[in-house]
Design an enzyme around this catalytic site. Structure first.
Site, PDB file in Angstrom:
ATOM      1  N   TYR A 112     -14.554   6.407  24.443  1.00  0.00           N
ATOM      2  CA  TYR A 112     -13.398   6.140  25.293  1.00  0.00           C
ATOM      3  C   TYR A 112     -12.721   4.930  24.662  1.00  0.00           C
ATOM      4  O   TYR A 112     -13.388   3.929  24.365  1.00  0.00           O
ATOM      5  CB  TYR A 112     -13.796   5.790  26.725  1.00  0.00           C
ATOM      6  CG  TYR A 112     -14.617   6.816  27.461  1.00  0.00           C
ATOM      7  CD1 TYR A 112     -14.428   8.180  27.265  1.00  0.00           C
ATOM      8  CD2 TYR A 112     -15.583   6.409  28.383  1.00  0.00           C
ATOM      9  CE1 TYR A 112     -15.185   9.116  27.959  1.00  0.00           C
ATOM     10  CE2 TYR A 112     -16.341   7.336  29.085  1.00  0.00           C
ATOM     11  CZ  TYR A 112     -16.145   8.688  28.871  1.00  0.00           C
ATOM     12  OH  TYR A 112     -16.899   9.603  29.562  1.00  0.00           O
ATOM     13  N   CYS A 115     -13.481   1.559  26.332  1.00  0.00           N
ATOM     14  CA  CYS A 115     -14.887   1.262  26.619  1.00  0.00           C
ATOM     15  C   CYS A 115     -15.365   0.061  25.802  1.00  0.00           C
ATOM     16  O   CYS A 115     -15.265   0.060  24.574  1.00  0.00           O
ATOM     17  CB  CYS A 115     -15.735   2.486  26.291  1.00  0.00           C
ATOM     18  SG  CYS A 115     -17.511   2.178  26.237  1.00  0.00           S
ATOM     19  N   PHE A 117     -18.400  -0.929  25.131  1.00  0.00           N
ATOM     20  CA  PHE A 117     -19.527  -0.591  24.263  1.00  0.00           C
ATOM     21  C   PHE A 117     -19.061   0.178  23.028  1.00  0.00           C
ATOM     22  O   PHE A 117     -19.596  -0.008  21.934  1.00  0.00           O
ATOM     23  CB  PHE A 117     -20.560   0.218  25.048  1.00  0.00           C
ATOM     24  CG  PHE A 117     -21.142  -0.532  26.213  1.00  0.00           C
ATOM     25  CD1 PHE A 117     -22.032  -1.573  26.006  1.00  0.00           C
ATOM     26  CD2 PHE A 117     -20.781  -0.219  27.509  1.00  0.00           C
ATOM     27  CE1 PHE A 117     -22.557  -2.287  27.072  1.00  0.00           C
ATOM     28  CE2 PHE A 117     -21.302  -0.923  28.584  1.00  0.00           C
ATOM     29  CZ  PHE A 117     -22.191  -1.957  28.369  1.00  0.00           C
ATOM     30  N   CYS A 118     -18.057   1.036  23.201  1.00  0.00           N
ATOM     31  CA  CYS A 118     -17.482   1.732  22.049  1.00  0.00           C
ATOM     32  C   CYS A 118     -16.796   0.743  21.119  1.00  0.00           C
ATOM     33  O   CYS A 118     -16.865   0.872  19.890  1.00  0.00           O
ATOM     34  CB  CYS A 118     -16.480   2.787  22.518  1.00  0.00           C
ATOM     35  SG  CYS A 118     -17.201   4.092  23.549  1.00  0.00           S
TER      36      CYS A 118
END
Length: 334
Positions: A112, A115, A117-118
């Protein structure tokens, strides 16, 4: 990271000085370059393929008409000696060099866009200049990752191998590109990587959804950059913003946050204190903790919460250095 050869440093300094005195030089552009070198320190080099101009400063704001020729020559003369002296002894902030034989050949990130974490994973890939393709996952249907037993993002496919969980992805990939080098054994680095995952990340949602207007701002970014149909984009922007505004209040209670902005500012100051006067947590160059913190903060940097954080804390200098060190994205078209 590399050291600059003394002869190269003097040669570069001479070229700066000679260029400053040359009447053929476009003065507006030239003055801007000199001021950029001064403001970003004389031991920084820029490679068009590996680093980007910081969003925090633009040399275009410096007009050649504002400076006299005498001032230019004096400044260039000063730069001659400062460049030579500094680059003889200090390391250059640059992307980590990566031997081509260790660079993965086929990397695909399922993500995403907003996001955190991405974005941790992307910060690592960008810093090491590892080319990667992106598949934007629709958060409603997740049809793009139906093939995987793991139903969260990020998912990183590296030469056919599936990697999941942002911190595990980064550790495994670091070992893959640095065979024979100890990765994950630095207790201080691990402490701050854990702090990012277990503390910093949890402060972000209560901040970007703090008020109805901030929630709407955040969802405008999410729906604009995410993989949504037209109907999902329109309904998601308003329904999602309303839902997350109320959910953020529950998150405050879950993580014992009384004042979300104060918590964000405290986290930013904690990170700056951890630098102990150095450029990065890793010292003269970013380590995995720097990349993790920068990655999760990058999606909020130009939202209201991120702007407030930079305005009211000391984190701006570190963020600017990280932005310059990570440089341009190494993303390639799928």
């Amino acid at each position: 990271m590399r050291r600059v050869n003394g002869i190269d440093a003097v040669r570069r300094a001479v070229s700066v000085y000679v260029a400053a005195r040359s009447p053929a030089v476009n003065h507006a552009h030239h003055h801007g370059r000199l001021f950029e070198a001064a403001l970003f320190s004389t031991n920084s080099t820029t490679n068009n393929n590996s680093s980007a101009r910081s969003h925090w400063f633009s040399s275009d704001t410096i007009s050649g008409n504002q400076l006299t020729r005498a001032a230019t020559n004096t400044f260039a003369g000063t730069m001659f000696f400062s460049v030579a002296a500094t680059t003889l002894t200090e390391e250059v902030h640059a992307k980590e060099p990566l031997q081509s034989k260790f660079c993965p050949k086929d990397v695909v990130l399922y993500q995403y866009e907003a996001c955190p974490f991405c974005n941790k994973v992307k910060a690592f890939l960008d810093y090491y200049n590892i080319p990667y393709k992106v598949v934007e996952v629709n958060p409603m249907s997740r049809k793009e990752i139906k093939w995987s037993d793991y139903k969260k993002v990020p998912i990183l496919m590296v030469d056919g191998e599936q990697m999941v969980d942002s911190s595990d992805i980064i550790t495994k990939l670091a070992k893959k590109i640095h065979p024979g080098v100890s990765v994950g054994d630095d207790s201080e680095e691990n402490k701050w990587r854990g702090w990012v995952d277990n503390h910093l990340v949890h402060i972000l949602s209560p901040n970007i959804y703090r008020t109805p207007s901030e929630a709407l701002e955040s969802f405008d970014y999410i729906t604009t950059h995410g993989n949504f149909s037209f109907i999902e984009r329109v309904t998601g922007k308003y329904a999602g913003a309303a839902a997350m505004y109320f959910i953020s209040k529950r998150l405050k209670k879950r993580y014992n946050i009384t004042d979300e902005r104060a918590a964000l500012y405290e986290a930013a100051e904690t990170l700056v204190d951890a630098l102990k006067g150095q450029h990065f947590l890793g010292g003269r160059r970013p380590n995995l903790a720097d990349l993790a913190a920068y990655g999760v903060l990058r999606p909020i940097r130009y939202l209201t919460a991120g702007k407030d954080m930079v305005e009211h804390t000391r984190i701006g200098d570190w963020y600017s250095r990280m932005e310059k060190a990570v440089g341009v994205s190494s993303k390639i078209e799928a």
